[in-house]
Design a protein around this motif. Structure first.
Motif, PDB file in Angstrom:
ATOM      1  N   UNK A 123      47.262 -10.410  35.224  1.00 52.92           N
ATOM      2  CA  UNK A 123      46.663 -10.363  33.888  1.00 52.92           C
ATOM      3  C   UNK A 123      45.324  -9.643  33.943  1.00 52.92           C
ATOM      4  N   UNK A 124      44.483 -10.018  34.897  1.00 56.48           N
ATOM      5  CA  UNK A 124      43.159  -9.423  34.987  1.00 56.48           C
ATOM      6  C   UNK A 124      43.193  -7.933  35.329  1.00 56.48           C
ATOM      7  N   UNK A 177      43.045  -1.959  31.181  1.00 51.34           N
ATOM      8  CA  UNK A 177      43.935  -0.951  30.589  1.00 51.34           C
ATOM      9  C   UNK A 177      44.141  -1.219  29.101  1.00 51.34           C
ATOM     10  N   UNK A 178      44.294  -2.482  28.747  1.00 52.99           N
ATOM     11  CA  UNK A 178      44.471  -2.859  27.350  1.00 52.99           C
ATOM     12  C   UNK A 178      43.225  -2.475  26.559  1.00 52.99           C
ATOM     13  N   UNK A 179      42.076  -2.830  27.090  1.00 46.36           N
ATOM     14  CA  UNK A 179      40.813  -2.520  26.424  1.00 46.36           C
ATOM     15  C   UNK A 179      40.614  -1.014  26.272  1.00 46.36           C
ATOM     16  N   UNK A 196      40.473   3.987  23.119  1.00 42.92           N
ATOM     17  CA  UNK A 196      41.013   5.344  22.942  1.00 42.92           C
ATOM     18  C   UNK A 196      41.751   5.477  21.616  1.00 42.92           C
ATOM     19  N   UNK A 197      42.500   4.441  21.243  1.00 45.02           N
ATOM     20  CA  UNK A 197      43.196   4.451  19.962  1.00 45.02           C
ATOM     21  C   UNK A 197      42.216   4.505  18.798  1.00 45.02           C
ATOM     22  N   UNK A 239      50.682   0.868  23.413  1.00 43.82           N
ATOM     23  CA  UNK A 239      50.551   0.573  24.835  1.00 43.82           C
ATOM     24  C   UNK A 239      49.856  -0.770  25.037  1.00 43.82           C
ATOM     25  N   UNK A 240      48.761  -0.976  24.336  1.00 41.68           N
ATOM     26  CA  UNK A 240      48.042  -2.254  24.439  1.00 41.68           C
ATOM     27  C   UNK A 240      48.894  -3.408  23.929  1.00 41.68           C
TER      28      UNK A 240
END
Length: 171
Positions: free
Chosen positions: A31-32, A37-39, A44-45, A77-78
């Motif tokens: 998860x960490x 990558x999610x952030x 970027x979005x 993606x996120x």
């Protein structure tokens, strides 16, 4: 019961506990490792979305559409990664972390709807259907405004629980 049997039971219990600790640690690590990558994809979005709006206002429709598509790809993606965490690691997160994940998911769903409305507005502006294009652009703006409320909510969760959210980590 013989001391040999007790020893075997003790070793078996110790082994089970060790495996459980390793599995929990590996899921937390997973998860960490995913959270940055999610952030990054959300940031970027957001940047792509904002650039798309600027480009549509300057009537650069092809570039604007490409930026809107890129924004949608980043948000998706996120969202995919968050849904993966929710579906595979829900037992490893506490209530506040679960609320954080749900909040970000709702934020991303609204941003994806805004991207769709922005793309519809681009299509309309491209064929000089300005009234309809403006309506779609207004709907996109409303959705982004609603999404910022969820963004503020997740920022508040992080601020109120600094020990729970370390850096770009969920744990």
């Amino acid at each position: 019961m013989s001391s040999y049997s007790k020893l075997i039971i003790f070793v078996a219990v110790l082994l089970i506990i060790s495996v459980a600790v390793v599995l929990i640690d590996s899921s937390v690590d997973s998860i960490n490792k995913t959270m940055p990558d999610i952030s990054d994809s959300i940031v970027n979005g957001d940047n792509d979305y904002n650039e798309a709006v600027i480009l549509v206002n300057s009537r650069s429709f092809d570039e604007s559409r490409n930026k809107a598509i890129s924004a949608g790809n980043n948000y998706n993606d996120s969202l995919d990664k968050l849904n993966d965490i929710k579906n595979n690691f829900s037992s490893d997160v506490n209530d506040i972390q679960d609320e954080y994940i749900d909040t970000v998911i709702r934020e991303l769903e609204l941003k994806l709807q805004a991207v769709d409305k922005l793309k519809e507005s681009i299509d309309c502006f491209e064929v000089n259907s300005n009234y309809t294009g403006t309506n779609y652009a207004s709907e996109a703006n409303d959705l982004i405004y609603e999404a910022t409320k969820y963004q503020d909510q997740r920022d508040t969760l992080v601020k109120e629980n600094p020990k729970l959210f370390k850096g770009n980590s969920l744990f």
